[in-house]
Motif scaffolding. Structure first.
Motif, PDB file in Angstrom:
ATOM      1  N   ALA A  23       0.847  -1.160  -0.038  1.00 26.46           N
ATOM      2  CA  ALA A  23       0.262   0.009   0.012  1.00 26.46           C
ATOM      3  C   ALA A  23       0.788   1.363  -0.078  1.00 26.46           C
ATOM      4  O   ALA A  23       0.269   2.489  -0.522  1.00 26.46           O
ATOM      5  CB  ALA A  23      -1.078  -0.087   1.001  1.00 26.46           C
ATOM      6  N   ASN A  24       2.244   1.288   0.697  1.00 25.75           N
ATOM      7  CA  ASN A  24       3.135   2.324   0.381  1.00 25.75           C
ATOM      8  C   ASN A  24       3.667   2.458  -0.980  1.00 25.75           C
ATOM      9  O   ASN A  24       4.431   3.353  -1.145  1.00 25.75           O
ATOM     10  CB  ASN A  24       4.038   2.092   1.513  1.00 25.75           C
ATOM     11  CG  ASN A  24       3.118   2.235   3.031  1.00 25.75           C
ATOM     12  OD1 ASN A  24       2.260   3.031   3.305  1.00 25.75           O
ATOM     13  ND2 ASN A  24       3.834   1.837   4.168  1.00 25.75           N
ATOM     14  N   LEU A  25       3.540   1.252  -1.780  1.00 25.46           N
ATOM     15  CA  LEU A  25       4.294   1.174  -2.939  1.00 25.46           C
ATOM     16  C   LEU A  25       3.329   1.726  -4.186  1.00 25.46           C
ATOM     17  O   LEU A  25       3.644   2.402  -5.113  1.00 25.46           O
ATOM     18  CB  LEU A  25       4.812  -0.108  -3.216  1.00 25.46           C
ATOM     19  CG  LEU A  25       5.573  -0.341  -4.534  1.00 25.46           C
ATOM     20  CD1 LEU A  25       7.049   0.455  -4.471  1.00 25.46           C
ATOM     21  CD2 LEU A  25       6.199  -1.742  -4.827  1.00 25.46           C
ATOM     22  N   VAL A  26       2.002   1.177  -4.181  1.00 22.02           N
ATOM     23  CA  VAL A  26       1.242   1.355  -5.294  1.00 22.02           C
ATOM     24  C   VAL A  26      -0.258   1.868  -4.874  1.00 22.02           C
ATOM     25  O   VAL A  26      -0.353   1.839  -3.657  1.00 22.02           O
ATOM     26  CB  VAL A  26       0.905   0.180  -5.933  1.00 22.02           C
ATOM     27  CG1 VAL A  26       2.144  -0.365  -6.752  1.00 22.02           C
ATOM     28  CG2 VAL A  26       0.139  -0.990  -5.304  1.00 22.02           C
ATOM     29  N   ASP A  27      -0.855   2.456  -5.736  1.00 24.92           N
ATOM     30  CA  ASP A  27      -2.252   2.888  -5.390  1.00 24.92           C
ATOM     31  C   ASP A  27      -3.218   1.701  -5.466  1.00 24.92           C
ATOM     32  O   ASP A  27      -4.328   1.787  -4.710  1.00 24.92           O
ATOM     33  CB  ASP A  27      -2.668   3.996  -6.186  1.00 24.92           C
ATOM     34  CG  ASP A  27      -1.618   5.273  -5.748  1.00 24.92           C
ATOM     35  OD1 ASP A  27      -1.708   5.523  -4.711  1.00 24.92           O
ATOM     36  OD2 ASP A  27      -1.303   6.006  -6.886  1.00 24.92           O
ATOM     37  N   GLU A  28      -3.127   0.838  -6.569  1.00 25.54           N
ATOM     38  CA  GLU A  28      -3.978  -0.283  -6.821  1.00 25.54           C
ATOM     39  C   GLU A  28      -3.023  -1.417  -7.207  1.00 25.54           C
ATOM     40  O   GLU A  28      -2.100  -1.252  -7.566  1.00 25.54           O
ATOM     41  CB  GLU A  28      -4.891   0.094  -8.221  1.00 25.54           C
ATOM     42  CG  GLU A  28      -5.573   1.468  -8.041  1.00 25.54           C
ATOM     43  CD  GLU A  28      -6.855   1.294  -6.942  1.00 25.54           C
ATOM     44  OE1 GLU A  28      -6.975   0.122  -6.521  1.00 25.54           O
ATOM     45  OE2 GLU A  28      -7.353   2.309  -6.578  1.00 25.54           O
ATOM     46  N   TYR A  29      -3.738  -2.560  -6.760  1.00 23.92           N
ATOM     47  CA  TYR A  29      -2.861  -3.913  -6.877  1.00 23.92           C
ATOM     48  C   TYR A  29      -2.403  -4.083  -8.468  1.00 23.92           C
ATOM     49  O   TYR A  29      -1.298  -4.453  -8.654  1.00 23.92           O
ATOM     50  CB  TYR A  29      -3.679  -5.114  -6.185  1.00 23.92           C
ATOM     51  CG  TYR A  29      -4.594  -5.594  -7.377  1.00 23.92           C
ATOM     52  CD1 TYR A  29      -4.278  -6.565  -8.317  1.00 23.92           C
ATOM     53  CD2 TYR A  29      -5.973  -5.093  -7.274  1.00 23.92           C
ATOM     54  CE1 TYR A  29      -5.164  -6.953  -9.336  1.00 23.92           C
ATOM     55  CE2 TYR A  29      -6.739  -5.664  -8.328  1.00 23.92           C
ATOM     56  CZ  TYR A  29      -6.429  -6.424  -9.088  1.00 23.92           C
ATOM     57  OH  TYR A  29      -7.535  -6.893 -10.069  1.00 23.92           O
ATOM     58  N   TYR A  30      -3.175  -3.676  -9.332  1.00 20.80           N
ATOM     59  CA  TYR A  30      -2.820  -3.936 -10.723  1.00 20.80           C
ATOM     60  C   TYR A  30      -1.350  -3.001 -11.210  1.00 20.80           C
ATOM     61  O   TYR A  30      -0.870  -3.445 -12.125  1.00 20.80           O
ATOM     62  CB  TYR A  30      -3.916  -3.678 -11.654  1.00 20.80           C
ATOM     63  CG  TYR A  30      -4.687  -2.295 -11.602  1.00 20.80           C
ATOM     64  CD1 TYR A  30      -3.965  -1.405 -12.459  1.00 20.80           C
ATOM     65  CD2 TYR A  30      -5.740  -2.214 -10.939  1.00 20.80           C
ATOM     66  CE1 TYR A  30      -4.405  -0.066 -12.285  1.00 20.80           C
ATOM     67  CE2 TYR A  30      -6.383  -0.925 -10.790  1.00 20.80           C
ATOM     68  CZ  TYR A  30      -5.832   0.214 -11.471  1.00 20.80           C
ATOM     69  OH  TYR A  30      -6.266   1.318 -11.375  1.00 20.80           O
ATOM     70  N   GLN A  31      -1.150  -2.287 -10.461  1.00 19.13           N
ATOM     71  CA  GLN A  31       0.154  -1.553 -10.575  1.00 19.13           C
ATOM     72  C   GLN A  31       1.327  -2.415 -10.160  1.00 19.13           C
ATOM     73  O   GLN A  31       2.537  -1.851 -10.576  1.00 19.13           O
ATOM     74  CB  GLN A  31       0.242  -0.197 -10.080  1.00 19.13           C
ATOM     75  CG  GLN A  31      -0.832   0.768 -10.463  1.00 19.13           C
ATOM     76  CD  GLN A  31      -1.105   2.066  -9.603  1.00 19.13           C
ATOM     77  OE1 GLN A  31      -0.966   1.902  -8.422  1.00 19.13           O
ATOM     78  NE2 GLN A  31      -0.987   2.977 -10.207  1.00 19.13           N
ATOM     79  N   VAL A  32       1.370  -3.423  -9.584  1.00 17.47           N
ATOM     80  CA  VAL A  32       2.219  -4.362  -9.145  1.00 17.47           C
ATOM     81  C   VAL A  32       3.031  -4.968 -10.116  1.00 17.47           C
ATOM     82  O   VAL A  32       2.258  -5.727 -10.979  1.00 17.47           O
ATOM     83  CB  VAL A  32       1.963  -5.156  -7.852  1.00 17.47           C
ATOM     84  CG1 VAL A  32       2.926  -5.881  -7.439  1.00 17.47           C
ATOM     85  CG2 VAL A  32       1.340  -4.317  -6.999  1.00 17.47           C
ATOM     86  N   GLY A  33       4.180  -4.934 -10.350  1.00 15.23           N
ATOM     87  CA  GLY A  33       5.127  -5.630 -11.229  1.00 15.23           C
ATOM     88  C   GLY A  33       6.427  -6.059 -10.622  1.00 15.23           C
ATOM     89  O   GLY A  33       6.636  -5.973  -9.332  1.00 15.23           O
ATOM     90  N   ILE A  34       7.305  -6.734 -11.410  1.00 13.29           N
ATOM     91  CA  ILE A  34       8.408  -7.098 -10.994  1.00 13.29           C
ATOM     92  C   ILE A  34       9.650  -6.277 -11.690  1.00 13.29           C
ATOM     93  O   ILE A  34       9.861  -6.220 -12.864  1.00 13.29           O
ATOM     94  CB  ILE A  34       8.853  -8.568 -11.286  1.00 13.29           C
ATOM     95  CG1 ILE A  34       7.588  -9.423 -10.605  1.00 13.29           C
ATOM     96  CG2 ILE A  34      10.021  -9.003 -10.769  1.00 13.29           C
ATOM     97  CD1 ILE A  34       7.577 -11.006 -10.843  1.00 13.29           C
TER      98      ILE A  34
END
Length: 385
Positions: free
Chosen positions: A225-236
């Motif tokens: 939650a401190n890295l992205v606003d929405e889960y679909y923005q997560v990548g590697i």
């Protein structure tokens, strides 16, 4: 946990003292045998050709040391609230049964690890039992690395295009800017444009020489939650060995929410990267904000060519320019600022290498690396026509 104890000793130079079992000769466990160890193992002679089960048991942390790597068939771990510290590697050739307790390796010495050979597999892994350090596999194309730290299992799934000679993995619950066992800092401010932010909570070291994909997850302590606003923005993202920056490795079908989830990379070669971690990636709607452009090829050095800086994010691209009637006047694959007001197509209106008339033109850009498409307008003047 097996109750049967049946040990076949090939020689008599094996001793159990209060704080260690010393192997100075050779020892072998037959296929119906189980050797349960509640103390340290000092292995200074061959301990191989086993067909039974070797178990690490008890509630006291013990160690494996010695000059020879023991090669077990089945390995069982049942050490509640404790661990077996591998100062010498061990090898499992069949089942690694993780019931309770961790195998711990020193992360500053990746050569010492828990190794699984081609036919070996793991069962029972959980937050209570895993490999806290480096795990190595041989002759495997796909593998689920049951790695983590003292608190959590933080596994990584490797899927390679063919069979790896070896592949190795460890998990680090620490800030990549301040790694404890690497000689360099993985500066999370050094990143390519697609990578908006990089996790400062955790990272993985995955080694493989083959094109592969990896899947990793996040949990409630990953601070997503401190890295992205929405889960679909997560990548590697991966720290490239030669570029010395974080590079986008892809974001295939992220699932979950801001508390827990998982994501898979695109294909890459893990050995090209020092470490990998979770990152915030630019999504298509925010990746490129292409402008309308003004081109005046009059030789004054200002706007003489159409330059689109964002195309650096996709060197494999295609540019097409049309007049207001939809007639194509210019095309270029892998565009790098070549358009200067002259057509490079032949048609009934415009000739190749002829200056185009002043006016408004329409352009399309295809970003093949990113599978994106954009359009915009440009105003052309001063071509001499």
């Amino acid at each position: 946990m097996k109750n049967l104890l049946y040990i076949f000793l090939c020689c008599s130079s094996v001793a159990v003292a209060q704080n260690a079992m010393y192997n100075n000769g050779s020892i072998r466990i037959h296929d119906t045998g189980t050797l349960g160890l509640h103390t340290n193992l000092i292995n200074n002679a061959p301990f191989q050709d086993n067909l039974g089960t070797f178990g690490f048991y008890g509630q006291v942390t013990t160690s494996v040391t010695g000059a020879f790597i023991p090669v077990f068939y089945d390995v069982e771990m049942y050490k509640p609230f404790s661990a077996a510290i591998l100062e010498t590697s061990i090898t499992a050739t069949n089942a690694l049964n993780l019931v309770d307790g961790d195998f711990v390796t020193y992360r500053n010495n990746p050569l010492e690890n828990l190794k699984l050979t081609q036919n070996a597999f793991t069962v029972g892994e959980s937050n209570l039992s895993k490999v806290d350090g480096y795990m190595l596999v041989e002759q495997k194309q796909n593998f689920f690395f049951t790695v983590g730290d003292s608190g959590y299992i933080r596994p990584l799934t490797l899927q390679s295009q063919s069979e790896n000679v070896t592949a190795k993995c460890a998990y680090f619950f620490e800030d990549p800017n301040l790694p404890s066992t690497f000689t360099t800092s993985f500066n999370t401010n050094n990143k390519e444009k697609e990578v908006r932010a990089v996790s400062t909570t955790e990272f993985w070291d995955i080694d493989s020489s083959l094109p592969s994909t990896v899947s990793i997850s996040w949990n409630n302590r990953s601070n997503i939650a401190n890295l992205v606003d929405e889960y679909y923005q997560v990548g590697i993202a991966g720290w490239h060995r030669t570029q010395k920056r974080w590079v986008n490795l892809g974001s295939v079908d992220p699932i979950g929410d801001l508390n827990q989830g998982a994501v898979t990379s695109e294909t890459f070669v893990p050995n090209d990267y020092e470490v990998i971690t979770l990152a915030k990636m630019a999504v298509a709607t925010e990746l490129l904000d292409l402008d309308n452009y003004y081109v005046s090829p009059n030789g004054d050095g200002i706007n003489d060519n159409l330059v689109i800086p964002e195309l650096e994010e996709s060197p494999n691209n295609r540019l097409r320019i049309y007049d207001r009637n939809g007639l194509k006047v210019f095309e270029k694959d892998n565009y790098n600022g070549e358009f200067n007001g002259y057509s490079n197509t032949n048609n009934t209106i415009y000739q190749r290498n002829a200056g185009l008339p002043s006016g408004i033109y329409f352009y399309l850009v295809f970003l093949d690396d990113l599978q994106l498409e954009y359009q915009g307008f440009l105003y052309l003047t001063d071509t001499g026509n």
